[in-house]
Structure formats: structure tokens, C-alpha cells
Design an enzyme around this catalytic site. Sequence first.
Site, mmCIF file in Angstrom:
data_model
loop_
_atom_site.group_PDB
_atom_site.id
_atom_site.type_symbol
_atom_site.label_atom_id
_atom_site.label_comp_id
_atom_site.label_asym_id
_atom_site.label_seq_id
_atom_site.Cartn_x
_atom_site.Cartn_y
_atom_site.Cartn_z
ATOM 1 N N GLU A 1 47.356 57.087 41.904
ATOM 2 C CA GLU A 1 46.237 57.965 41.546
ATOM 3 C C GLU A 1 44.876 57.275 41.638
ATOM 4 O O GLU A 1 43.856 57.933 41.871
ATOM 5 C CB GLU A 1 46.437 58.546 40.148
ATOM 6 N N PHE B 1 54.934 64.132 25.199
ATOM 7 C CA PHE B 1 55.281 63.358 26.390
ATOM 8 C C PHE B 1 54.137 63.423 27.420
ATOM 9 O O PHE B 1 53.668 64.489 27.771
ATOM 10 C CB PHE B 1 56.576 63.907 27.008
ATOM 11 N N GLN B 2 53.721 62.249 27.859
ATOM 12 C CA GLN B 2 52.647 62.107 28.846
ATOM 13 C C GLN B 2 51.318 62.717 28.408
ATOM 14 O O GLN B 2 50.556 63.234 29.218
ATOM 15 C CB GLN B 2 53.084 62.652 30.213
ATOM 16 N N LYS C 1 48.612 72.644 30.476
ATOM 17 C CA LYS C 1 49.588 73.375 31.275
ATOM 18 C C LYS C 1 49.650 74.862 30.927
ATOM 19 O O LYS C 1 49.833 75.701 31.810
ATOM 20 C CB LYS C 1 50.958 72.739 31.060
ATOM 21 N N MET D 1 36.374 34.811 47.514
ATOM 22 C CA MET D 1 35.103 34.791 46.790
ATOM 23 C C MET D 1 35.217 33.999 45.488
ATOM 24 O O MET D 1 34.290 33.265 45.117
ATOM 25 C CB MET D 1 34.629 36.222 46.518
HETATM 26 C C1 LIG Z 1 40.211 44.657 40.538
HETATM 27 C C2 LIG Z 1 39.522 43.351 40.655
HETATM 28 N N1 LIG Z 1 40.098 42.236 40.182
HETATM 29 C C3 LIG Z 1 39.486 41.047 40.305
HETATM 30 C C4 LIG Z 1 38.265 40.946 40.900
HETATM 31 C C5 LIG Z 1 37.565 39.600 41.019
HETATM 32 N N2 LIG Z 1 37.422 39.201 42.428
HETATM 33 C C6 LIG Z 1 36.289 39.412 43.122
HETATM 34 S S1 LIG Z 1 36.387 38.901 44.691
HETATM 35 C C7 LIG Z 1 37.947 38.337 44.482
HETATM 36 C C8 LIG Z 1 38.706 37.692 45.607
HETATM 37 C C9 LIG Z 1 39.027 38.632 46.677
HETATM 38 O O1 LIG Z 1 39.964 38.035 47.529
HETATM 39 P P1 LIG Z 1 40.301 38.705 48.910
HETATM 40 O O2 LIG Z 1 40.621 40.139 48.709
HETATM 41 O O3 LIG Z 1 41.322 37.899 49.625
HETATM 42 O O4 LIG Z 1 38.924 38.676 49.661
HETATM 43 P P2 LIG Z 1 38.089 37.414 50.202
HETATM 44 O O5 LIG Z 1 37.083 37.081 49.179
HETATM 45 O O6 LIG Z 1 39.065 36.292 50.434
HETATM 46 O O7 LIG Z 1 37.485 37.920 51.451
HETATM 47 C C10 LIG Z 1 38.369 38.560 43.176
HETATM 48 C C11 LIG Z 1 39.687 38.152 42.641
HETATM 49 C C12 LIG Z 1 37.677 42.150 41.362
HETATM 50 N N3 LIG Z 1 36.465 42.176 41.927
HETATM 51 N N4 LIG Z 1 38.344 43.320 41.249
#
Ligand SMILES: Cc1ncc(C[n+]2csc(CCOP(=O)(O)OP(=O)(O)O)c2C)c(N)n1
Lengths: 182, 565
Positions: free
Chosen positions: B53, B115-116, B165, B478
Site C-alpha cells: 500500500e 479486527f483490522q 464498511k 549516501m
Molecule cells: C526509508 C528510508 N530509510 C533510510 C533512509 C536514510 N538513507 C538516506 S540515503 C540512504 C542510502 C541509500 O542507498 P542506496 O539506495 O543504495 O542509494 P545510493 O546512495 O547508494 O545511491 C539511506 C539509508 C532514508 N532516506 N529513507
Amino acid sequence: METTLYTITIFSENTVGLLNQVTIIFTRRGLNIETLSVSPSAIEGIHKFTITAFADRETVEKVVKQIDKRVDILKTYYNTDEDLIFQEIALYKVPTSKLLESGSVESIVRRYNARILDITETWTVLEKTGHYDESQALFRELSHTTGVLQFIRSGRIAITKSKVERLSDMLAEMKEKVNRKK
Amino acid sequence: MKKEITGSQILLESLINEGVDTIFGYPGGQAVPIYDSLYDYKDKLNHILVRHEQAAVHAAQGYARVSGRVGVTLVTSGPGMSNTITGIADAMMDSTPVVVIAGQVPVSLLGSDAFQEIDVIGTTQAISKWAYQIRSVEEIAWAVARAFYIASTGRPGPVVLDFPKDCQVGKGQYKPEKIDFIRSYIPVPEIKMKHIEAVVALIDEAKKPLALVGQGVILGRAEKELMNFVKKADIPVATTILGLSAIPSDHELNVGILGMHGNIAPNIKTNEADVLIAIGMRFDDRVTGDLNKYAKQAKIIHFDIDPSEVNKNVKVDISVLGDAKETLKEVTERMKENKHTEWRKEFIPLWEKEIDTVIRKEIHPEQGPLKMGEVVHKVSEATGGNAILVTDVGQNQMMGIRYFKYNQTRSLVTSGGLGTMGFGLPAAIGAKVGAPDKTVCLFVGDGGLQMSIQELGTIMQSNIDIKIILLNNDYLGMVRQWQELFFNKRYSETTMVNPDFIKLADAYHIPARSIETREELDDAIREMLETQGAYLLEAKVIKKGLVYPMVPAGAGITEILLDDK
Ligand SMILES: Cc1ncc(C[n+]2csc(CCOP(=O)(O)OP(=O)(O)O)c2C)c(N)n1
Ligand SMILES: [Mg+2]
């Protein structure tokens, strides 16, 4: 940061969950609500909230704008105590026997501008309308002389000293503007 | 007397009445009656069955962002509803108009931990523009009309409808509703001519003006008005990330992207301009850096539709509330024509510096492993600035944003305010559905792809033609970058052991190819673009790449780190 007690007044539609919409905006900024009073306004279907909180001016301004932005809120504004005439109401339940023993009923009622709401053999309920300090002072005195069985204080209600835009005028004006556009 | 129909049918009729033709959703116990009715509306309402979702909301966001229409999501109660929360929060942050309709337990069971059952209004009020629980069949058409009006007007945002519902199965008459006024809601504040005149005076006198353009210009469909405005007074334009594509990338007045990984020139010049003209942007901390070092020298003008944005982060000198389409026009008509040739020239050496220290190495590396920037650059060139860019979050996002080019507005879909990993794949699905005639290119990281990889199933089932470019560095890149630069290279939990993405794509019958060298790049992109339907191109890029320039979190906006190797 220097904080002041602000009174925030909100006019809103009377919809389910409105209080939550307002309080979450305080929660996000870590502001404590000191007092809260909600009741129907003079206009049917519109509710009025009076909230007090300690904050700095910048924060209160932002909070007010964020509240005002919610779809179901009609108007929000804030004031400090100088701008307002305000009251709280306090009720005190004391043992009737002690009250009579003390012999000070009359004097208390007079000095505090309180009144007796109800008397039974066992307890008496006094009412005091005023500012926080005043109702607190009466509480202290009763605690010493008679003891207090129950105590309750309401949230603040307030009226502004300056002439403010009346909500009914504002609503009429809005309606007119929309009609003009059509 | 008119025929009575069920609440579910009234819901669908009301959606059609709002011009809806697409729904992204997922059924369940408390939404079965709606799905049952949907069975008879297949010719009018295209339902895209997602795999989670959250993705239904992101897809609706992608759809809304490219088309300018309201995206619609339909889910069941409880877990179906709570799975949408990240999407709703994302839409709130990025002002995206979506309506999320969730089934709910019957009114008689509300509050009983049925439920739910979850408290939908309580959980979504803080992250939505409006959340409403329908309580009777009679309210349905009204609630839907109100939901669409609120979601799409003023500063747009997500609206949640909680739909028990018993109201779905109960019967009533359908009467179309149209809402264009709510007494407690002022979508567009009234224009104050006094402020317009003050702004004109300031702009007429400005020697070094700089326009800071945000998504408000796109949301307000004010691209043309912006163009007239900046051309007449010869004002350089910098954009926020969400403001990208409001003005063509190669326009001579476009001086680049603001903020943490933005371009050197507009960030430096922010602190040299004499008048900053912010239009539909909100001075996000990723744009301003340390506020104590932000544009202290400048007079600041703020155009916005949302009064609560004024003075929220940056104290401004004049605010112009209203719809940018109108306010820009009013200002443009009154201001004088102007030239700022010298000032505009000052941006050039800073651009040259960025090309020398960062850009050339990133998009035209001569040796070594593939770089993210060069992949993005090549895909952008191959699509001629006419494709829609969708990104996930992380280095892939910043590289996508930095090196992709646009000719047309509404060409970028990315999660700006919330920075939601997993946004990209479902948002790209929605973008393709919303703009079927465009090529949709998704840049995504190995981490983020796996946060919504189940949506490959949606792509397969609904034949969604998107080009997925996986920039695989086998790292949460990142975060790894922050660890390298600010945490002594202690790579705590940022390495990824990844699956064979090509086999994964194959399992979903999505053609795919993996490349590792520069020599393969052109041919792989050609193959990807020539392939009918979805395609996954995995580019194995440099593992420890860094996104530059970078303004470290908390630093002033001119304190820019560059690649000094
Ligand atoms: C849902 C979520 N969890 C954690 C983060 C923190 N976060 C930001 S960038 C990143 C790394 C992303 O890694 P990847 O998808 O491999 O992309 P890259 O930076 O390697 O291009 C993380 C963990 C986030 N922005 N969103
Ligand atoms: Mg990665």
C-alpha cells in the site's frame, strides 16, 4: 529563551477530532498547554478554544499560523495578558463543620469575593472567579483553616480589550467575496 | 424517485464526477464491497494493483506530479491503511495532491479494537491536509467532493477518507456534489497591492537580484509568468530540487540548483545578491544551510500561497501572498525592464570552477569504474531532455538531479521533503500512467530499489513501460559518504550484499542487462530505450563514489566541499 504566557484564541468548526488537530501543533514544538477551555461560541456550529501556553513570541506566531492553516479552523489569534480581560473559575469543597468552627466564613467570602454554591451537613462548596493567583490564595487559606476536600479550577476564558473584528462580520465578508467572484 | 445505489457505487460515481480515471490500490476485508463495485466500473476506472500500500500512495504521487491531477489511492483498513502512512507523509511534505480512501470497520464497531481497526483520523491528522471519517451513506458524495477540493486547491496536499464498511454497503441516492467554497478554508490569500508595489520598487532598484524558484511555481502553473518576470528584469534563476523543470535546464537565465548538493554558483551568489526573490519555496534547511550565515546581506522577498511559510525559517522583508500565477503577473506588469549583464556574468567563473573540480570528472571520466554522473548524463542526452526523471533517494537521487536535463515542466518526480527511500519505483509507475506518452527514466540505488522491489510485480501485471536504471554501488552510498567524510570511515552497516538483480528482473519477465564498463554504456542505453516496455539497466558503478559539491549539514551555504583529489 525568554517566554511569556500567551493566550491563543481559536474559532473552529465543530468537527470530530478538532482538538487533536490543534494540540498536535503544540506537541510538535514541545509546548506545554497550561490551560484549555473549549465551548460553543455565540454563532451556532462554531466552537471557541482558549488556550494558554508559555512560549517566545516567534514560536507563538508560527504556531498560530500553523493552526490557522488547518482546513477546519476559521480564525486563530494570540494575545498577552495586557490585551485581555480574563478569568478562571475555581470550586472548593470543604467540611461544613470545620467551616463553622473556624468562624471565618463571612470574612473569607467577603475578602475573596467568593460565594457559597451549596451547603449540606457534611460539606460546603465555595466558588471563586478570578485570576490564578487569587484562587490559589483562597486555596491556601482554606487548606489551613478548614482543609479542602476537593478542588477544581477551570481553564482561562478571555475577552480582548481592543475592538476586534467580529467573527460574524468576517464570515459574511468571506461569503460575499466568493459570491462576487462567481 | 431516483434509484438507490450502494455507498460503494456512490463513492465510484463521485470519483468519476471528479474526473478520476485511475486508482492505485490494494483490496482487503473492509474494502471488498468497493472492489466488488469496481468490477462493474472497469471501463471507466483503471485500477492498478500494487504490491504494497505504501507504493499505492507513491504511485498516486507520481501520477499527480506529472499530470497536475489528483492521484487516488484505495486500500483496506488496519494494516492496509497504516502501510500508506509513509506515502501520506511524503505527499504532505512535498505538497502533492492525493486522496487516500481507506476501508474501515463498520461504524457500530468503531473504537472497539475490532479486527483490522486503527484510529485513522488520529494517526493521519498530523501528516495530512485533511482527514475525515465518513459516517453515513448520505455524506459520501459530499466528502469526496470536499476531499478533492481540499487536496487540489491552495497549497495542495494529501487528504484521507476513512470509509466504514456499513456505509459502503448501505444504500442511498447519488446526487453529484461540487464544492468550491469552505468557510473555514482560504486556499488562496488575497493579494495586497501595497505589497506588490513595494516589491516592484525593490526589484526595480536591485543591482544583484536572484530568484529562488520552488515547486510552488509548478503547482501554481505559473511557469510562463515566471519566464515573463525573469526575462523582463533579466534576473538569474536558481531552483530548489522540487522547482526543477519549472524553467528549462539550458535557459540562459537558469543558474542552477540550490542547496546541499546543488551548484556552487547559486549557493555562493545567494550570499552576494542584494535582493533574493523566493517564489513558491520554503527555505528548507537543505537549501539554506546554517540560517545564521544565510543571505544576511540581502533584502528578501517571499512569494507564497501559504501564509504559514512566511518567516517560518527565514525572516523576510516583504511577503507576497497569493497565487504565483497572479502575483508574478501583477509584479511583472508594474516593474521596469532591466539588464543585469555584469551580475549575470559573475556566475560564469563559479560554473567553470564547478566544471573543473567536479562535473567533468563525474560525467566524462577517462578511466576507472563507471560513475553515476556519466550514466545519468548519457541517459539524459539519449532522451534529449524530453523524458521524465524519477529518482529514489541517496547518491542516485543527487546525481540524477544534478545531471539530468529538462525542456518541459513537470519532468521531475522525487521525494524532496521526506527523502523516502523506496519512493522511486512506485512513483515511476504512477508517472508513466500519468504521462503515458513520455519516456520515464528512474534512477535508483541498490538499497532503495530493495525497499519497494516488490513493485516489479505491478510493472509486470499492468505492463508499465518504465526504464529502470539501477546505479549499483553495493553500498547505502549516501550514508557511506557521510561516514567517509564525517565519521572516520567507519562504515557501520552500510555495505550491501545484493541479489542478482538481472535474475530478479527475469523472474518478472522484465528485460534486463548489467554493465560494468564505459564501452558498454551507449549500447546498453540504446537497447533500453529501444525496448518496448519496462527495462532494467544495472550499471555497476564506482563503489566509493562521492557526491560533490557538498555543503555539510549545519554549515553555511557557502562552505562548500569540493573534490580535491
Ligand atoms: C526509508 C528510508 N530509510 C533510510 C533512509 C536514510 N538513507 C538516506 S540515503 C540512504 C542510502 C541509500 O542507498 P542506496 O539506495 O543504495 O542509494 P545510493 O546512495 O547508494 O545511491 C539511506 C539509508 C532514508 N532516506 N529513507
Ligand atoms: Mg547504493
